[in-house]
Design a protein around this motif. Structure first.
Motif, PDB file in Angstrom:
ATOM      1  N   PHE A 177      -3.738  35.880  24.051  1.00  0.00           N
ATOM      2  CA  PHE A 177      -3.253  35.197  25.060  1.00  0.00           C
ATOM      3  C   PHE A 177      -3.857  33.839  25.220  1.00  0.00           C
ATOM      4  CE2 PHE A 177      -3.246  33.379  29.249  1.00  0.00           C
ATOM      5  CZ  PHE A 177      -2.025  33.854  29.776  1.00  0.00           C
ATOM      6  N   PRO A 178      -2.925  32.691  25.484  1.00  0.00           N
ATOM      7  CA  PRO A 178      -1.550  32.952  25.437  1.00  0.00           C
ATOM      8  C   PRO A 178      -0.758  33.381  24.105  1.00  0.00           C
ATOM      9  CG  PRO A 178      -2.008  30.577  25.250  1.00  0.00           C
ATOM     10  CD  PRO A 178      -3.638  31.467  25.378  1.00  0.00           C
ATOM     11  N   TRP A 226      -4.562  25.338  28.759  1.00  0.00           N
ATOM     12  CA  TRP A 226      -5.229  26.794  29.114  1.00  0.00           C
ATOM     13  C   TRP A 226      -6.863  26.587  29.512  1.00  0.00           C
ATOM     14  CZ3 TRP A 226      -1.834  29.972  30.030  1.00  0.00           C
ATOM     15  CH2 TRP A 226      -0.550  29.871  29.557  1.00  0.00           C
ATOM     16  N   TYR A 245      -3.414  32.136  37.595  1.00  0.00           N
ATOM     17  CA  TYR A 245      -4.455  33.140  37.862  1.00  0.00           C
ATOM     18  C   TYR A 245      -5.715  32.704  37.994  1.00  0.00           C
ATOM     19  CZ  TYR A 245      -5.094  32.227  32.672  1.00  0.00           C
ATOM     20  OH  TYR A 245      -5.108  31.454  31.504  1.00  0.00           O
ATOM     21  N   LEU A 270     -10.143  34.503  28.267  1.00  0.00           N
ATOM     22  CA  LEU A 270      -9.574  33.343  29.217  1.00  0.00           C
ATOM     23  C   LEU A 270     -10.368  32.442  29.971  1.00  0.00           C
ATOM     24  CD1 LEU A 270      -7.885  36.465  29.351  1.00  0.00           C
ATOM     25  CD2 LEU A 270      -6.435  34.931  30.846  1.00  0.00           C
ATOM     26  N   ARG A 312       3.276  33.004  31.840  1.00  0.00           N
ATOM     27  CA  ARG A 312       1.860  33.127  31.221  1.00  0.00           C
ATOM     28  C   ARG A 312       1.119  33.010  32.267  1.00  0.00           C
ATOM     29  NH1 ARG A 312       6.214  32.043  27.876  1.00  0.00           N
ATOM     30  NH2 ARG A 312       5.733  29.857  27.609  1.00  0.00           N
ATOM     31  N   ARG A 313       1.235  31.959  32.890  1.00  0.00           N
ATOM     32  CA  ARG A 313       0.286  31.487  34.127  1.00  0.00           C
ATOM     33  C   ARG A 313       0.351  32.383  35.285  1.00  0.00           C
ATOM     34  NH1 ARG A 313       0.762  25.751  33.154  1.00  0.00           N
ATOM     35  NH2 ARG A 313      -0.656  25.294  31.303  1.00  0.00           N
ATOM     36  N   MET A 372       1.187  15.736  35.692  1.00  0.00           N
ATOM     37  CA  MET A 372       2.062  16.685  34.913  1.00  0.00           C
ATOM     38  C   MET A 372       3.336  16.858  35.513  1.00  0.00           C
ATOM     39  SD  MET A 372       0.282  20.441  33.961  1.00  0.00           S
ATOM     40  CE  MET A 372      -0.905  19.819  33.082  1.00  0.00           C
ATOM     41  N   GLU A 384       5.466  27.271  31.529  1.00  0.00           N
ATOM     42  CA  GLU A 384       4.455  28.375  31.170  1.00  0.00           C
ATOM     43  C   GLU A 384       4.285  29.286  32.348  1.00  0.00           C
ATOM     44  OE1 GLU A 384       3.135  28.223  28.507  1.00  0.00           O
ATOM     45  OE2 GLU A 384       3.385  26.307  27.665  1.00  0.00           O
ATOM     46  N   ARG A 419       1.228  33.742  20.898  1.00  0.00           N
ATOM     47  CA  ARG A 419       1.177  33.038  19.653  1.00  0.00           C
ATOM     48  C   ARG A 419       2.342  33.159  18.449  1.00  0.00           C
ATOM     49  NH1 ARG A 419      -3.674  30.455  17.899  1.00  0.00           N
ATOM     50  NH2 ARG A 419      -5.556  30.580  19.402  1.00  0.00           N
ATOM     51  N   ARG A 434       6.772  20.763  32.695  1.00  0.00           N
ATOM     52  CA  ARG A 434       5.611  21.078  31.852  1.00  0.00           C
ATOM     53  C   ARG A 434       4.680  22.267  32.335  1.00  0.00           C
ATOM     54  NH1 ARG A 434       0.667  17.119  30.429  1.00  0.00           N
ATOM     55  NH2 ARG A 434      -0.291  18.521  29.175  1.00  0.00           N
ATOM     56  N   PHE A 435       4.669  22.417  33.749  1.00  0.00           N
ATOM     57  CA  PHE A 435       4.196  23.542  34.329  1.00  0.00           C
ATOM     58  C   PHE A 435       4.723  24.604  34.235  1.00  0.00           C
ATOM     59  CE2 PHE A 435       1.295  26.142  37.310  1.00  0.00           C
ATOM     60  CZ  PHE A 435       0.128  25.614  36.754  1.00  0.00           C
ATOM     61  N   HIS A 443     -12.596  29.407  24.511  1.00  0.00           N
ATOM     62  CA  HIS A 443     -12.687  30.847  24.746  1.00  0.00           C
ATOM     63  C   HIS A 443     -12.192  31.705  23.646  1.00  0.00           C
ATOM     64  CE1 HIS A 443      -9.005  29.633  27.018  1.00  0.00           C
ATOM     65  NE2 HIS A 443      -8.463  30.184  26.144  1.00  0.00           N
ATOM     66  N   HIS A 444     -11.624  31.031  22.790  1.00  0.00           N
ATOM     67  CA  HIS A 444     -11.020  31.847  21.552  1.00  0.00           C
ATOM     68  C   HIS A 444     -12.044  31.488  20.085  1.00  0.00           C
ATOM     69  CE1 HIS A 444      -6.755  31.031  23.050  1.00  0.00           C
ATOM     70  NE2 HIS A 444      -6.930  32.304  23.263  1.00  0.00           N
ATOM     71  N   LEU A 500      -3.524  26.945  42.250  1.00  0.00           N
ATOM     72  CA  LEU A 500      -4.556  26.159  41.389  1.00  0.00           C
ATOM     73  C   LEU A 500      -5.269  25.012  41.935  1.00  0.00           C
ATOM     74  CD1 LEU A 500      -3.391  26.982  37.860  1.00  0.00           C
ATOM     75  CD2 LEU A 500      -5.206  28.149  39.005  1.00  0.00           C
ATOM     76  N   VAL A 503      -6.285  23.276  33.291  1.00  0.00           N
ATOM     77  CA  VAL A 503      -5.299  23.390  34.261  1.00  0.00           C
ATOM     78  C   VAL A 503      -6.059  24.440  35.241  1.00  0.00           C
ATOM     79  CG1 VAL A 503      -3.394  25.017  34.693  1.00  0.00           C
ATOM     80  CG2 VAL A 503      -3.028  22.780  33.408  1.00  0.00           C
ATOM     81  N   PHE A 504      -7.019  25.169  34.625  1.00  0.00           N
ATOM     82  CA  PHE A 504      -7.586  26.253  35.496  1.00  0.00           C
ATOM     83  C   PHE A 504      -9.191  25.702  36.304  1.00  0.00           C
ATOM     84  CE2 PHE A 504      -4.632  28.335  32.556  1.00  0.00           C
ATOM     85  CZ  PHE A 504      -4.055  29.139  33.649  1.00  0.00           C
TER      86      PHE A 504
END
Lengths: 389, 164
Positions: B29-30, A137, B129, B91, B12-13, B1, B9, B32, B5-6, A251-252, B116, A140-141
């Motif tokens: 987010f993500p 999270w 995103y 995020l 969400r992604r 990866m 998700e 829980r 694995r990608f 970020h959390h 990405l 990856v970005f």
């Protein structure tokens, strides 16, 4: 729980140690600690080894028995235990070793920390250390470890008016101290201008705001404080060893400019040691990124929240106040072999508290504090040491 | 990866699918499994419900990255930000459709579906995103699209827009 003392210390040179293998540096530091503590190997109860990523760096896991073996101790069949907590692996290993001796489970243990980071390319090494942040999270970005700390810096500048130059003051100090430390990775001095104008890594952090990738190992010998003088003239007591954790992703966090893991580990450590920040004469602060050191001084209570920038500008921790930081040169200049860092911080404090720090000696040092961070602050370990007179 | 694995998700992604605690209504987010803020900690087990983020938010802090993460080499310098979504969660993601110098704390952004990175010439291409400045009505590349019915997911995969 009984009191625990540091009886011996050992450390290799930090830097790009092309000529030396992982096992060589691990054994060198460990033996130095044993010899320094005048303890026979047959009295040893176990080995704790802080290491972040030997598998990724060296394609070698299961390294605790490996180091034990090449230290000639395989025949003793001692327990050898690897400890991993990202950049805080070394301090976490010390915490585990401390608990083992304090509890009475073992009498004498060696706590080592070792990392060999230069056997892979810089790009590969960066990818490996970035993984101490949240891969799924954050990374990856497009995030990297320095860019995450850069966002802490930006927010701190925005909230509290901290200046770019305030961030640069700590690397300048670190290099100044490391120039007096023969084991340091970098022994050159740098100026404020050089740090501010160093090549940009992640705005506002430049290359000289970021600690290097280093090879190196450090070790300490722990035993019960009672009877410690049989092994050393100057026992140093572990007055506190505390760990606290927080959310994995930056970020959390509750507040992006506060490392709550440091706040909690610090509070618990000062409480355990019955000390307060002003009692500390020497502190080794985790400054893998310049902003990290600044924020840590606030979070440990050495300065109020938001005043870290002004304190850096005034040189309050560089010889002008009651507490001096990073006499070793810190992570920035002494070097950053991940798993070894937390142990090396404690080695420097022991040198200071014994009065053996030579040109770097802080006069009359009685109480020392080490602060070691994993990732962007998901783990913090705070250790308080005290000279026994 | 690995692909799996990608791929696992992607809800969400690609679509910003989060979760909400039905005990205290906090949005995550993500998603829980248990609610960290709800005082009735374990009572939230099994009571976390799916929750769709709108993709609207605001830059809380940012950096301009010059030494990139692996696979992002062609994009430097790029803006990376922590964005607070209007529903509450924060995020991390890139800010695009803007020159890096114009990214500011407080900038209003919306999530946008983008490529990405790719794992080498023949490897897996990762989508997800990124954030773009929120356009004022009648300006920018999204002008004229406001009348279109909003797609159910916040972000709809549109290969023609899948650029960094």
């Amino acid at each position: 729980m009984r009191d625990v003392a540091i009886l011996g210390i050992g450390m290799t040179k930090f830097g790009e140690l092309w000529d030396h293998s992982f096992r060589e540096i691990g054994i060198e530091a460990g033996f130095q600690a044993l010899v320094d503590g005048k303890l026979g190997s047959h009295d040893l109860g176990g080995l704790y080894l802080g290491n972040m990523a030997s598998g990724a760096f060296l394609e070698q896991e299961h390294i605790a028995p490996l180091i034990l073996d090449y230290a000639g101790l395989a025949g003793h069949h001692l327990p050898a235990i690897r400890v991993e907590a990202g950049g805080a692996s070394g301090a976490m290993a010390l915490h585990e070793g401390y608990l083992a001796v304090a509890s009475g489970a073992y009498d004498f243990v060696v706590v080592g920390g070792a990392e060999k980071m230069t056997d892979v390319s810089d790009t590969e090494a960066a990818r490996i250390v970035d993984a101490t942040a949240d891969t799924e999270w954050e990374l990856v970005f497009g995030a990297t470890l320095p860019s995450l700390w850069a966002m802490v810096a930006r927010k701190h500048m925005h909230e509290y008016g901290t200046r770019r130059e305030d961030l640069a003051a700590l690397p300048v100090h670190d290099h100044q101290m490391a120039s007096k430390n023969p084991l340091a990775h970098f022994r050159n001095k740098v100026t404020l201008d050089q740090v501010v104008n160093s090549g940009m890594v992640a705005d506002p952090l430049g290359l000289l705001d970021c600690a290097p990738l280093s090879d190196g190992a450090a070790a300490v010998l722990l035993g019960p404080l009672e009877g410690a003088r049989k092994y050393t003239d100057t026992p140093v007591k572990i007055a506190a060893s505390q760990v606290a954790c927080d959310t994995m992703a930056l970020h959390h966090r509750r507040d992006l400019t506060t490392m709550d893991s440091t706040v909690f580990a610090g509070k618990r450590a000062f409480s355990q040691a019955r000390r307060k920040p002003s009692d500390v004469q020497v502190a080794e602060i985790d400054d893998a990124y310049s902003i990290g050191g600044l924020v840590a001084l606030e979070d440990l209570g050495f300065v109020a929240k938001g005043e870290g920038g002004v304190a850096m500008r005034d040189g309050r921790f560089f010889g002008k106040g009651p507490t001096q930081i990073n006499t070793s040169g810190g992570l920035k200049a002494q070097g950053r072999p991940f798993g070894a860092v937390g142990v090396a911080q404690v080695v420097e404090l022991v040198r200071q508290l014994r009065g053996e720090a030579k040109e770097r000696q802080v006069a009359g040092a009685q109480v020392g504090l080490a602060h070691n961070v994993g990732g962007t602050g998901a783990t913090s370990v705070v250790t308080v040491l005290e000279r026994m007179n | 990866m690995t692909i799996a694995r990608f791929w696992r998700e992607t809800p969400r992604r690609y679509n910003l699918g989060g979760s909400r605690c039905s005990v205290c209504t906090t949005v995550y987010f993500p998603p829980r499994t248990v609610c960290p803020t709800c005082t009735a900690h374990r009572q939230s087990l099994g009571k976390m419900e799916p929750f769709q983020l709108s993709g609207e938010g605001e830059v809380v802090t940012f950096s301009i990255v010059h030494e990139p993460a692996e696979g992002f080499e062609m994009q430097v310098p790029y803006a990376l930000a922590i964005v607070k979504a209007v529903e509450g969660p924060l995020l991390t993601g890139q800010v695009v459709n803007v020159v890096p110098e114009e990214v500011k704390i407080g900038l209003k952004v919306h999530a946008t579906f983008r490529k990405l990175r790719e794992e080498g010439a023949a490897g897996v291409i990762h989508y997800g995103y990124k954030f773009a400045p929120k356009e004022e009505a009648g300006t920018g590349p999204r002008a004229g699209r406001e009348a279109e019915p909003a797609p159910t997911p916040a972000l709809s995969p549109d290969p023609s827009r899948a650029r960094a």
